[in-house]
Design a protein around this motif. Structure first.
Motif, PDB file in Angstrom:
ATOM      1  N   GLY A  36     -83.472  -8.263  -9.630  1.00 32.00           N
ATOM      2  CA  GLY A  36     -84.416  -8.696  -7.495  1.00 32.00           C
ATOM      3  C   GLY A  36     -83.242 -10.145  -7.354  1.00 32.00           C
ATOM      4  N   ALA A  37     -83.178 -10.937  -8.379  1.00 29.19           N
ATOM      5  CA  ALA A  37     -82.730 -12.300  -8.008  1.00 29.19           C
ATOM      6  C   ALA A  37     -81.080 -12.604  -7.563  1.00 29.19           C
ATOM      7  CB  ALA A  37     -83.358 -13.256  -9.034  1.00 29.19           C
ATOM      8  N   GLY A  38     -80.692 -11.514  -7.290  1.00 27.34           N
ATOM      9  CA  GLY A  38     -79.199 -11.445  -7.020  1.00 27.34           C
ATOM     10  C   GLY A  38     -78.162 -11.503  -8.417  1.00 27.34           C
ATOM     11  N   GLY A  39     -78.964 -11.665 -10.343  1.00 16.95           N
ATOM     12  CA  GLY A  39     -78.676 -11.331 -11.079  1.00 16.95           C
ATOM     13  C   GLY A  39     -78.375 -10.067 -11.862  1.00 16.95           C
ATOM     14  N   SER A  40     -78.121 -10.793 -12.830  1.00 20.78           N
ATOM     15  CA  SER A  40     -78.706  -8.943 -13.745  1.00 20.78           C
ATOM     16  C   SER A  40     -79.044  -9.200 -14.686  1.00 20.78           C
ATOM     17  CB  SER A  40     -77.366  -7.999 -13.747  1.00 20.78           C
ATOM     18  OG  SER A  40     -76.103  -8.573 -14.688  1.00 20.78           O
ATOM     19  N   SER A  41     -79.748  -8.639 -15.995  1.00 20.98           N
ATOM     20  CA  SER A  41     -80.411  -8.937 -17.290  1.00 20.98           C
ATOM     21  C   SER A  41     -80.509  -7.689 -17.801  1.00 20.98           C
ATOM     22  CB  SER A  41     -82.172  -9.977 -16.736  1.00 20.98           C
ATOM     23  OG  SER A  41     -82.642  -8.600 -16.443  1.00 20.98           O
ATOM     24  N   SER A  42     -80.875  -7.777 -19.082  1.00 23.49           N
ATOM     25  CA  SER A  42     -81.149  -6.680 -20.192  1.00 23.49           C
ATOM     26  C   SER A  42     -82.463  -6.591 -20.586  1.00 23.49           C
ATOM     27  CB  SER A  42     -80.089  -6.878 -21.013  1.00 23.49           C
ATOM     28  OG  SER A  42     -80.189  -8.328 -21.960  1.00 23.49           O
ATOM     29  N   ARG A  43     -83.462  -5.436 -20.531  1.00 23.16           N
ATOM     30  CA  ARG A  43     -84.173  -5.470 -21.437  1.00 23.16           C
ATOM     31  C   ARG A  43     -84.828  -4.275 -22.670  1.00 23.16           C
ATOM     32  NH1 ARG A  43     -86.204  -2.488 -16.162  1.00 23.16           N
ATOM     33  NH2 ARG A  43     -86.379  -0.203 -17.054  1.00 23.16           N
ATOM     34  N   TRP A  44     -85.399  -3.954 -23.321  1.00 21.06           N
ATOM     35  CA  TRP A  44     -85.768  -3.412 -24.513  1.00 21.06           C
ATOM     36  C   TRP A  44     -86.844  -2.987 -23.903  1.00 21.06           C
ATOM     37  CZ3 TRP A  44     -83.373  -2.051 -28.692  1.00 21.06           C
ATOM     38  CH2 TRP A  44     -82.223  -2.980 -28.954  1.00 21.06           C
ATOM     39  N   SER A  45     -87.759  -1.471 -24.034  1.00 29.66           N
ATOM     40  CA  SER A  45     -88.880  -1.123 -23.990  1.00 29.66           C
ATOM     41  C   SER A  45     -89.118   0.056 -25.848  1.00 29.66           C
ATOM     42  CB  SER A  45     -88.875  -0.925 -22.697  1.00 29.66           C
ATOM     43  OG  SER A  45     -88.253   0.472 -22.259  1.00 29.66           O
ATOM     44  N   ALA A  46     -90.709   0.329 -25.004  1.00 29.40           N
ATOM     45  CA  ALA A  46     -90.580   1.430 -26.135  1.00 29.40           C
ATOM     46  C   ALA A  46     -90.610   2.320 -25.602  1.00 29.40           C
ATOM     47  CB  ALA A  46     -91.835   1.400 -27.215  1.00 29.40           C
ATOM     48  N   GLU A  47     -90.560   3.982 -25.491  1.00 29.84           N
ATOM     49  CA  GLU A  47     -90.276   5.230 -24.782  1.00 29.84           C
ATOM     50  C   GLU A  47     -90.762   6.624 -25.763  1.00 29.84           C
ATOM     51  OE1 GLU A  47     -87.790   5.914 -22.094  1.00 29.84           O
ATOM     52  OE2 GLU A  47     -88.084   4.108 -20.769  1.00 29.84           O
ATOM     53  N   GLY A  48     -92.071   6.848 -25.125  1.00 31.25           N
ATOM     54  CA  GLY A  48     -91.895   8.382 -25.752  1.00 31.25           C
ATOM     55  C   GLY A  48     -92.020   9.356 -25.061  1.00 31.25           C
ATOM     56  N   GLY A  49     -92.076  10.333 -25.371  1.00 32.74           N
ATOM     57  CA  GLY A  49     -91.649  12.257 -24.445  1.00 32.74           C
ATOM     58  C   GLY A  49     -89.872  11.891 -24.079  1.00 32.74           C
ATOM     59  N   ASP A  50     -89.097  11.180 -24.791  1.00 35.29           N
ATOM     60  CA  ASP A  50     -87.519  11.159 -23.813  1.00 35.29           C
ATOM     61  C   ASP A  50     -87.418  12.802 -24.233  1.00 35.29           C
ATOM     62  OD1 ASP A  50     -88.294   8.777 -22.317  1.00 35.29           O
ATOM     63  OD2 ASP A  50     -86.989   8.193 -23.292  1.00 35.29           O
ATOM     64  N   TRP A  51     -87.404  13.516 -25.507  1.00 30.77           N
ATOM     65  CA  TRP A  51     -86.921  14.647 -26.062  1.00 30.77           C
ATOM     66  C   TRP A  51     -87.576  15.647 -25.830  1.00 30.77           C
ATOM     67  CZ3 TRP A  51     -81.822  14.737 -26.022  1.00 30.77           C
ATOM     68  CH2 TRP A  51     -80.959  12.800 -26.089  1.00 30.77           C
TER      69      TRP A  51
END
Length: 98
Positions: A36-51
């Motif tokens: 959102g500030a004209g740049g890019s970053s990376s991130r980790w997240s925990a998820e459930g229910g994708d498969w």
């Protein structure tokens, strides 16, 4: 009393109960996310229910003799990330006895 016990027919039953389920949880890594500030970053997240839906269930039967059986199946959906049941109810996916 002893004569009554000897004269009574003996009943033998076979009980079968199975605990089953599926847990779908994982980690997600995203690279080059627009920050959102004209740049890019990376991130980790925990998820459930994708498969698939996480669930927990009990099913079983009891031989009542004479060709009769009692059966049941109780199954609930699970939210892996917070430990609650789907819909806020126990046995929300399937529940029957017969």
């Amino acid at each position: 009393m002893a004569a009554l016990a000897v004269a009574s027919p003996l009943a033998y039953s076979q009980t079968s109960v199975t605990l089953y389920g599926r847990l779908d949880a994982g980690l997600e890594y995203l690279n080059h996310v627009n920050n959102g500030a004209g740049g890019s970053s990376s991130r980790w997240s925990a998820e459930g229910g994708d498969w698939g839906t996480s669930m927990l269930g009990l099913k079983g039967n009891e031989d009542l003799g004479g060709g009769l059986n009692a059966i049941f199946n109780l199954e609930t959906g699970l939210q892996v990330m917070n430990g609650t049941t789907s819909g806020g109810r126990l046995w929300s996916r399937r529940a029957f006895a017969g």
